[in-house]
Write a protein that holds these residues in place. Sequence first.
Motif, PDB file in Angstrom:
ATOM      1  N   GLU A 238       0.809  -1.214   0.000  1.00  0.00           N
ATOM      2  CA  GLU A 238       0.000   0.000   0.000  1.00  0.00           C
ATOM      3  C   GLU A 238       0.848   1.272   0.000  1.00  0.00           C
ATOM      4  O   GLU A 238       0.319   2.381   0.060  1.00  0.00           O
ATOM      5  CB  GLU A 238      -0.928   0.018   1.218  1.00  0.00           C
ATOM      6  CG  GLU A 238      -0.250   0.272   2.564  1.00  0.00           C
ATOM      7  CD  GLU A 238       0.407  -0.952   3.171  1.00  0.00           C
ATOM      8  OE1 GLU A 238       0.906  -0.873   4.296  1.00  0.00           O
ATOM      9  OE2 GLU A 238       0.424  -2.004   2.493  1.00  0.00           O
ATOM     10  N   SER A 239       2.173   1.126  -0.083  1.00  0.00           N
ATOM     11  CA  SER A 239       3.064   2.280  -0.009  1.00  0.00           C
ATOM     12  C   SER A 239       3.100   3.033  -1.331  1.00  0.00           C
ATOM     13  O   SER A 239       3.108   2.426  -2.402  1.00  0.00           O
ATOM     14  CB  SER A 239       4.480   1.841   0.360  1.00  0.00           C
ATOM     15  OG  SER A 239       4.500   1.081   1.548  1.00  0.00           O
ATOM     16  N   VAL A 240       3.185   4.360  -1.246  1.00  0.00           N
ATOM     17  CA  VAL A 240       3.261   5.214  -2.434  1.00  0.00           C
ATOM     18  C   VAL A 240       4.335   6.267  -2.190  1.00  0.00           C
ATOM     19  O   VAL A 240       4.384   6.892  -1.134  1.00  0.00           O
ATOM     20  CB  VAL A 240       1.903   5.891  -2.715  1.00  0.00           C
ATOM     21  CG1 VAL A 240       2.046   6.942  -3.808  1.00  0.00           C
ATOM     22  CG2 VAL A 240       0.858   4.866  -3.126  1.00  0.00           C
ATOM     23  N   ILE A 241       5.199   6.452  -3.191  1.00  0.00           N
ATOM     24  CA  ILE A 241       6.245   7.469  -3.103  1.00  0.00           C
ATOM     25  C   ILE A 241       6.067   8.452  -4.254  1.00  0.00           C
ATOM     26  O   ILE A 241       5.704   8.060  -5.369  1.00  0.00           O
ATOM     27  CB  ILE A 241       7.652   6.828  -3.130  1.00  0.00           C
ATOM     28  CG1 ILE A 241       8.726   7.886  -2.865  1.00  0.00           C
ATOM     29  CG2 ILE A 241       7.908   6.084  -4.436  1.00  0.00           C
ATOM     30  CD1 ILE A 241      10.098   7.304  -2.594  1.00  0.00           C
ATOM     31  N   ASP A 242       6.316   9.727  -3.995  1.00  0.00           N
ATOM     32  CA  ASP A 242       6.109  10.742  -5.024  1.00  0.00           C
ATOM     33  C   ASP A 242       7.423  11.102  -5.728  1.00  0.00           C
ATOM     34  O   ASP A 242       8.503  10.652  -5.347  1.00  0.00           O
ATOM     35  CB  ASP A 242       5.441  11.990  -4.440  1.00  0.00           C
ATOM     36  CG  ASP A 242       6.313  12.692  -3.398  1.00  0.00           C
ATOM     37  OD1 ASP A 242       7.464  12.264  -3.196  1.00  0.00           O
ATOM     38  OD2 ASP A 242       5.833  13.661  -2.787  1.00  0.00           O
ATOM     39  N   ASP A 243       7.310  11.917  -6.758  1.00  0.00           N
ATOM     40  CA  ASP A 243       8.461  12.269  -7.587  1.00  0.00           C
ATOM     41  C   ASP A 243       9.548  12.972  -6.783  1.00  0.00           C
ATOM     42  O   ASP A 243      10.736  12.666  -6.916  1.00  0.00           O
ATOM     43  CB  ASP A 243       8.018  13.181  -8.740  1.00  0.00           C
ATOM     44  CG  ASP A 243       6.978  12.542  -9.637  1.00  0.00           C
ATOM     45  OD1 ASP A 243       6.141  11.769  -9.127  1.00  0.00           O
ATOM     46  OD2 ASP A 243       6.987  12.819 -10.846  1.00  0.00           O
ATOM     47  N   GLU A 244       9.141  13.938  -5.956  1.00  0.00           N
ATOM     48  CA  GLU A 244      10.116  14.696  -5.176  1.00  0.00           C
ATOM     49  C   GLU A 244      10.875  13.788  -4.223  1.00  0.00           C
ATOM     50  O   GLU A 244      12.096  13.945  -4.042  1.00  0.00           O
ATOM     51  CB  GLU A 244       9.414  15.811  -4.402  1.00  0.00           C
ATOM     52  CG  GLU A 244      10.331  16.607  -3.468  1.00  0.00           C
ATOM     53  CD  GLU A 244      11.486  17.288  -4.187  1.00  0.00           C
ATOM     54  OE1 GLU A 244      12.533  17.496  -3.552  1.00  0.00           O
ATOM     55  OE2 GLU A 244      11.344  17.606  -5.388  1.00  0.00           O
ATOM     56  N   SER A 245      10.196  12.835  -3.618  1.00  0.00           N
ATOM     57  CA  SER A 245      10.871  11.921  -2.694  1.00  0.00           C
ATOM     58  C   SER A 245      11.864  11.034  -3.424  1.00  0.00           C
ATOM     59  O   SER A 245      12.927  10.709  -2.886  1.00  0.00           O
ATOM     60  CB  SER A 245       9.841  11.070  -1.947  1.00  0.00           C
ATOM     61  OG  SER A 245       9.130  11.852  -1.000  1.00  0.00           O
ATOM     62  N   VAL A 246      11.541  10.615  -4.642  1.00  0.00           N
ATOM     63  CA  VAL A 246      12.490   9.820  -5.424  1.00  0.00           C
ATOM     64  C   VAL A 246      13.743  10.645  -5.730  1.00  0.00           C
ATOM     65  O   VAL A 246      14.868  10.146  -5.653  1.00  0.00           O
ATOM     66  CB  VAL A 246      11.841   9.305  -6.726  1.00  0.00           C
ATOM     67  CG1 VAL A 246      12.882   8.621  -7.615  1.00  0.00           C
ATOM     68  CG2 VAL A 246      10.714   8.326  -6.406  1.00  0.00           C
ATOM     69  N   ARG A 247      13.563  11.911  -6.061  1.00  0.00           N
ATOM     70  CA  ARG A 247      14.722  12.781  -6.296  1.00  0.00           C
ATOM     71  C   ARG A 247      15.579  12.889  -5.026  1.00  0.00           C
ATOM     72  O   ARG A 247      16.816  12.897  -5.088  1.00  0.00           O
ATOM     73  CB  ARG A 247      14.263  14.171  -6.736  1.00  0.00           C
ATOM     74  CG  ARG A 247      13.540  14.191  -8.085  1.00  0.00           C
ATOM     75  CD  ARG A 247      13.257  15.616  -8.533  1.00  0.00           C
ATOM     76  NE  ARG A 247      12.394  15.641  -9.700  1.00  0.00           N
ATOM     77  CZ  ARG A 247      11.081  15.852  -9.667  1.00  0.00           C
ATOM     78  NH1 ARG A 247      10.487  16.084  -8.501  1.00  0.00           N
ATOM     79  NH2 ARG A 247      10.365  15.861 -10.772  1.00  0.00           N
TER      80      ARG A 247
END
Length: 500
Positions: A238-247
């Motif tokens: 159920e985890s979701v990561i956003d673009d900024e966090s990947v950067r």
Amino acid sequence: MTSLSRSGTLGRSGTLGRSGTLGRGNTIGRSNTKSSLHPNIPSQSYALLDDQGVRTNLGHTNLIMALLSESWLFSTIFIIGATYLLTFYNWFPGSVPDDYQLWNTSCYWKLGLLLPLPYTLICFLGLALPFRTPKFIYNDSLRKRKIDNLYILTVTKGDNRDAVYRSWNAHKHLERLDPCVRVHVLTDEPYFFENINCYTCPKSFATGRSKYKARALEWYRQTMKFTERDWVLHLDEESVIDDESVRRVLRFIWYEHDCTWGQGVILYNQYNYWKNWIYTVADALRVGDDVSRFQLQYTYFKRPIFGAHGSFLLTNGAVENAVTWDLGSLTEDYQFAMQAWDMGFKCGKVPAIIREQSPMRFIDFLKQRRRWYVGIRRLPEFLPRVWAFFWTLSVVSIVSLIVTVILGFVLLQPMPDGTFQHYTTPRWFVFLTNFSWVVFMYLYLIGNFIQDLDKGANIFLVIARIPVTLILQLIASLMEAAAVLYGIVDPPKDFDVIKK
């Protein structure tokens, strides 16, 4: 394994880099030579074939990180100030301070209220020390650590089809952020999903000790043949990561040369947030834990003194190969962290966020906490057993709190003039118990406050939820204690998979 890199030379990642794409509208997938090894491995990257699907990886990562970086001063003033006010301007009958006694009868039934002090002192230290962010640390002039692949890996049993596609749609576009990013979904047979980057652990694969999630991770590790230039970002179903966090994850990899694994902040506001108030408040404590106790661990100690989470676990390939996932524990994440520490690998705080959801049923809440408690208690290392012991003492603390509330109102002590009055408590005792109570309250409050801001909640709604959190945290504390008792009376015989 071989691959065609950006320059067109043969590399190691088993993928076709960005130089092999025809553009957003006409994209060929990255090739995957591992497909010949097993039918349950995709032959190409399906993430670059289209950009359709509902993106649920949204939030306000920059805002939350900026807030946390400046929150240490407010946290310190609030906790010390609230403790002072409660100690010197107390209204509760059972905790009236006494400046003339160092000990009296009421201290006996209130001893349990002092048991959380080690935990609350640690959390206070984590809140009072600055929450380190890369604002003034990372820059392009620094030497970058080389990276071939960043695998964003969602691990799921696979029987929840909607969850699999929800995760895939939320993350597949992340491969467009950087050529090294790979979005994968790891399942168990028979759940193999066509047209997504689905890696499925075969039933025939066996390890010495691991089962379920750890077994699948071990198969994945062996299949991908990691090197020290590979990294894996482990996410739950159920985890979701956003673009900024990947950067931010990439910047951590590039610039944190001393760290070979790390974790960031986990929020529980992704799905069904505030749908059930009690479970939302209960998991607010976990957010408070991340920005206090775990921030202290990852920012200042660089060692997993307090353990690790299984989700938002960023690991280097060299660490995975050294430790492996053949662990045989109910809490494989904690055991992985402890063994990595024993082998000399340092960890760090990733200044980023992922978003999950809370359990929605009482039995699932109990089973989740029970597995954590029993799994940590069974680990052979010294520190996990210490923390499990203090977790056990939380039951005594709750009982002591209930007794204090009851006796504070009904029990009276005789006075020399023949009258009766409520029992007093030595002021030093009142100060310590108030300190622990304030820290607990603050952990719940800051947890929900951060999550509300991240969701963009109306400021009046954020304020209205403060008293709700203060009230419901008492119920949440009782539920946490009930889970510990559940683990003592009926420890799990196997890994519990809960529904969310």
